[in-house]
Motif scaffolding. Structure first.
Motif, PDB file in Angstrom:
ATOM      1  N   UNK A   1       0.850  -1.137   0.123  1.00  0.00           N
ATOM      2  CA  UNK A   1      -0.063  -0.037  -0.047  1.00  0.00           C
ATOM      3  C   UNK A   1       0.914   1.302   0.042  1.00  0.00           C
ATOM      4  N   UNK A   2       1.834   1.105   0.730  1.00  0.00           N
ATOM      5  CA  UNK A   2       2.657   2.343   1.068  1.00  0.00           C
ATOM      6  C   UNK A   2       3.635   2.614  -0.476  1.00  0.00           C
ATOM      7  N   UNK A   3       3.999   1.476  -1.003  1.00  0.00           N
ATOM      8  CA  UNK A   3       4.594   1.617  -2.406  1.00  0.00           C
ATOM      9  C   UNK A   3       3.710   2.210  -3.351  1.00  0.00           C
ATOM     10  N   UNK A   4       2.579   1.826  -3.455  1.00  0.00           N
ATOM     11  CA  UNK A   4       1.540   2.169  -4.539  1.00  0.00           C
ATOM     12  C   UNK A   4       1.144   3.667  -4.373  1.00  0.00           C
ATOM     13  N   UNK A   5       0.928   4.161  -2.931  1.00  0.00           N
ATOM     14  CA  UNK A   5       0.673   5.319  -2.743  1.00  0.00           C
ATOM     15  C   UNK A   5       1.783   6.362  -3.034  1.00  0.00           C
ATOM     16  N   UNK A   6       3.126   5.727  -2.761  1.00  0.00           N
ATOM     17  CA  UNK A   6       4.123   6.785  -3.229  1.00  0.00           C
ATOM     18  C   UNK A   6       4.139   7.132  -5.025  1.00  0.00           C
ATOM     19  N   UNK A   7       3.553   6.157  -5.617  1.00  0.00           N
ATOM     20  CA  UNK A   7       3.456   6.199  -7.106  1.00  0.00           C
ATOM     21  C   UNK A   7       2.165   7.020  -7.209  1.00  0.00           C
ATOM     22  N   UNK A   8       1.453   7.654  -6.330  1.00  0.00           N
ATOM     23  CA  UNK A   8       0.331   8.310  -6.458  1.00  0.00           C
ATOM     24  C   UNK A   8      -1.151   7.497  -6.864  1.00  0.00           C
ATOM     25  N   UNK A   9      -1.005   6.220  -6.692  1.00  0.00           N
ATOM     26  CA  UNK A   9      -2.105   5.340  -7.099  1.00  0.00           C
ATOM     27  C   UNK A   9      -3.017   5.217  -5.610  1.00  0.00           C
ATOM     28  N   UNK A  10      -4.630   5.186  -6.017  1.00  0.00           N
ATOM     29  CA  UNK A  10      -5.220   5.095  -4.778  1.00  0.00           C
ATOM     30  C   UNK A  10      -5.453   3.230  -4.653  1.00  0.00           C
ATOM     31  N   UNK A  11      -5.835   3.010  -3.445  1.00  0.00           N
ATOM     32  CA  UNK A  11      -5.775   1.689  -3.255  1.00  0.00           C
ATOM     33  C   UNK A  11      -7.071   1.204  -2.296  1.00  0.00           C
ATOM     34  N   UNK A  12      -7.465   0.009  -2.780  1.00  0.00           N
ATOM     35  CA  UNK A  12      -8.515  -0.664  -1.868  1.00  0.00           C
ATOM     36  C   UNK A  12      -8.036  -1.939  -1.469  1.00  0.00           C
ATOM     37  N   UNK A  13      -8.358  -2.247  -0.093  1.00  0.00           N
ATOM     38  CA  UNK A  13      -7.804  -3.612   0.266  1.00  0.00           C
ATOM     39  C   UNK A  13      -8.976  -4.317   0.962  1.00  0.00           C
ATOM     40  N   UNK A  14      -9.152  -5.624   0.592  1.00  0.00           N
ATOM     41  CA  UNK A  14     -10.161  -6.484   1.115  1.00  0.00           C
ATOM     42  C   UNK A  14      -9.618  -7.713   1.765  1.00  0.00           C
ATOM     43  N   UNK A  15      -9.608  -7.620   3.212  1.00  0.00           N
ATOM     44  CA  UNK A  15      -8.914  -8.746   3.738  1.00  0.00           C
ATOM     45  C   UNK A  15      -9.721  -9.795   4.447  1.00  0.00           C
ATOM     46  N   UNK A  16      -9.645 -11.023   4.160  1.00  0.00           N
ATOM     47  CA  UNK A  16     -10.538 -11.983   4.617  1.00  0.00           C
ATOM     48  C   UNK A  16     -10.150 -12.930   5.903  1.00  0.00           C
ATOM     49  N   UNK A  17     -10.743 -12.949   6.840  1.00  0.00           N
ATOM     50  CA  UNK A  17     -10.624 -13.859   7.692  1.00  0.00           C
ATOM     51  C   UNK A  17     -11.557 -15.022   8.207  1.00  0.00           C
ATOM     52  N   UNK A  18     -11.162 -15.918   8.635  1.00  0.00           N
ATOM     53  CA  UNK A  18     -12.234 -17.017   8.864  1.00  0.00           C
ATOM     54  C   UNK A  18     -13.146 -16.919   9.852  1.00  0.00           C
ATOM     55  N   UNK A  19     -14.578 -17.544   9.704  1.00  0.00           N
ATOM     56  CA  UNK A  19     -15.742 -17.504  10.447  1.00  0.00           C
ATOM     57  C   UNK A  19     -15.479 -18.737  11.069  1.00  0.00           C
ATOM     58  N   UNK A  20     -15.938 -18.563  12.479  1.00  0.00           N
ATOM     59  CA  UNK A  20     -15.996 -20.006  13.298  1.00  0.00           C
ATOM     60  C   UNK A  20     -17.208 -20.744  12.732  1.00  0.00           C
ATOM     61  N   UNK A  21     -16.777 -21.981  12.742  1.00  0.00           N
ATOM     62  CA  UNK A  21     -18.018 -22.956  12.346  1.00  0.00           C
ATOM     63  C   UNK A  21     -18.841 -23.044  13.246  1.00  0.00           C
ATOM     64  N   UNK A  22     -18.490 -22.781  14.471  1.00  0.00           N
ATOM     65  CA  UNK A  22     -19.531 -23.062  15.589  1.00  0.00           C
ATOM     66  C   UNK A  22     -20.307 -22.174  16.006  1.00  0.00           C
ATOM     67  N   UNK A  23     -19.844 -20.742  16.092  1.00  0.00           N
ATOM     68  CA  UNK A  23     -20.492 -19.825  16.715  1.00  0.00           C
ATOM     69  C   UNK A  23     -21.052 -18.693  15.570  1.00  0.00           C
ATOM     70  N   UNK A  24     -20.241 -19.020  14.303  1.00  0.00           N
ATOM     71  CA  UNK A  24     -20.611 -17.944  13.407  1.00  0.00           C
ATOM     72  C   UNK A  24     -20.093 -16.583  13.650  1.00  0.00           C
ATOM     73  N   UNK A  25     -19.129 -16.557  14.685  1.00  0.00           N
ATOM     74  CA  UNK A  25     -18.430 -15.133  14.862  1.00  0.00           C
ATOM     75  C   UNK A  25     -17.175 -15.324  14.340  1.00  0.00           C
ATOM     76  N   UNK A  26     -16.378 -14.078  14.289  1.00  0.00           N
ATOM     77  CA  UNK A  26     -15.112 -13.924  13.471  1.00  0.00           C
ATOM     78  C   UNK A  26     -14.182 -12.870  14.152  1.00  0.00           C
ATOM     79  N   UNK A  27     -13.103 -13.201  14.305  1.00  0.00           N
ATOM     80  CA  UNK A  27     -12.071 -12.056  14.601  1.00  0.00           C
ATOM     81  C   UNK A  27     -11.330 -11.448  13.447  1.00  0.00           C
TER      82      UNK A  27
END
Lengths: 323, 134
Positions: A65-91
């Motif tokens: 992100x830092x490197x692309x920003x230095x080049x003047x580009x705008x950035x979106x980030x989608x970060x996926x983490x797992x959902x608990x199969x037991x409670x449906x919750x997630x960190x």
């Protein structure tokens, strides 16, 4: 609804994030909005980052992100983490590594939970990429969950796939297995100051040497980059500069050899497949759940009074009237 | 198929690095079925407000054990309001003397949890008071 489309086009984070949420929650009106956004997409370079848990994906993204920003580009980030199969919750903790960009209006980071998806991504990721695209992000970085060998959905959504590896994860047999190692456009050996880094590099080289030339699109043999300790900023920043340059090179390669179309085609096929599931399969299931029929069928099935194949055929006969 | 989930952010503003409590809570919210965004220690109020908006959370839970809550908690609430996001509920927890409660409520916080609050009571408060948004 047009108001929403206009706001997203202007880059409004609140509207965009809310829409992503409605898509995650499976709300019908969100899909209606997507109908208007879909034709506006096609601007962003989508980069997928995958690798095992703790390989350093989030930290590398922070650096990219830092490197692309230095080049003047705008950035979106989608970060996926797992959902608990037991409670449906997630960190959702990928953001921790990227918080220094929180106040940069040129960066939009959104975390998603897998909610039962098995391919290393969340179901809403495809649409979330479109939304960031319409917002005008030059670069969209997609981080998968920490992957094993088989979670390769990321290739269906990215123009460039980066597979992050760390030394000490296995021997040369791992390198000839099918799956995640086959999908890389770029390999990154992260934490390369650790023992075993040159061995890993040799194994990857050998694996690529044995691959048929036809598996390298228009001669793109996945380069193997290395990235040193993130706590030694000079080396780290330099590694990241090289990485972001290689990413740009790959994108230019796709454009030059007219390969972007094949990637878009692949994504289109997956999207249509998903949409059919959503419009055909899910309403049928919902009906069967609502009138209690599904439960009855499960009952019968567990008593061995019938079999799942007959039941499925009966349902198909009822709902697929044509022919 | 549609299913609405509560999204909650757990954040530690300021220089306080004691994050055991925040992590336990994050875990506990996960076990209650919420989607928890944890942003780590040493966050400025600006970073927290901006992240809360990007993540479209229903609740921001702030933890502070250093005594700077009088400044930090209202600052987050104010920034959210300025950015048109005062529909995000702000709650706080930590070592907070009773005489500071009113100041924090006046600043827009909806609940304050102090040492002795059970995990169940905190989860229960969220479940009762927060509905995932439309």
């Amino acid at each position: 609804m047009m108001e929403k489309v206009k706001k997203i086009k202007s880059g409004d984070v609140r509207t965009a994030s809310r829409l992503i949420r409605h898509l995650e929650d499976g709300m019908a009106e969100a899909r209606a909005t997507m109908k208007h956004l879909f034709p506006l997409t096609g601007h962003s370079h989508v980069i997928g980052i995958t690798g095992s848990p703790g390989a350093g994906k989030s930290t590398l993204i922070d650096g990219l992100v830092e490197s692309f920003r230095k080049k003047g580009k705008t950035v979106g980030v989608l970060a996926v983490d797992p959902t608990s199969p037991f409670t449906g919750g997630a960190i959702l903790g990928d953001r921790i590594r990227m918080q220094r960009h929180a106040e940069d209006p040129g960066v939009f980071v959104r975390s998603l939970a897998t909610r039962g998806s098995l391919g290393g991504l969340a179901k809403a990721v495809g649409d979330a990429i479109h939304i960031m695209d319409v917002m005008g992000k030059d670069i969209v970085l997609v981080e998968t969950v920490g992957t094993g060998q088989q979670e390769v959905d990321i290739i269906n959504h990215s123009h460039t796939v980066i597979v992050v590896l760390i030394p000490g994860m296995g021997d040369e047999i791992q390198a000839i297995k099918a799956g995640i190692l086959e999908i890389a456009d770029i390999f990154v050996i992260n934490k390369s100051d650790r023992e075993g880094s040159s061995k890993l590099r040799r194994e990857l080289m050998a694996m690529l040497d044995m691959a048929p030339l036809s598996s390298f699109p228009a001669g793109w043999r996945p380069p193997i980059l290395k990235c040193d300790n993130a706590f030694e900023p000079d080396g780290f920043v330099k590694s990241l500069e090289i990485m972001s340059q290689t990413i740009d090179d790959h994108y230019q390669h796709l454009i030059k050899h007219d390969l972007l179309g094949t990637r878009v085609h692949r994504k289109s096929a997956v999207e249509l497949n998903e949409a059919i599931k959503c419009s055909v399969l899910e309403p049928v299931l919902a009906k069967l759940v609502a009138n209690g029929e599904l439960e009855c069928m499960i009952e019968k099935l567990s008593k061995k009074e019938t079999d799942p194949y007959t039941l499925a055929e009966e349902i198909a006969k009822r709902y697929l009237k044509a022919k | 198929m549609s299913e609405k989930k509560i999204r909650i952010m757990v954040a530690k503003p300021g220089l306080d690095g004691h994050d055991r409590g925040a992590r336990v809570l994050a875990r506990c919210f996960r076990d209650a079925g919420f989607e928890v965004i944890y942003t780590g220690c040493h966050q400025t109020p600006e970073q927290i407000a901006s992240a809360a908006i990007q993540e479209d959370v229903d609740v921001v839970g702030l933890s502070c054990l250093s005594g700077a809550h009088r400044y930090l908690f209202p600052a987050v609430a104010k920034l959210l309001k300025e950015q048109g996001a005062d529909d995000i509920t702000v709650v706080g927890g930590g070592i907070i003397p009773e005489q500071d409660f009113q100041l924090l409520y006046d600043a827009g916080l909806k609940a304050i949890f102090v040492p002795g609050a059970t995990l169940d009571s905190i989860v229960e408060w969220v479940k009762t008071n927060i509905k995932p948004r439309d």
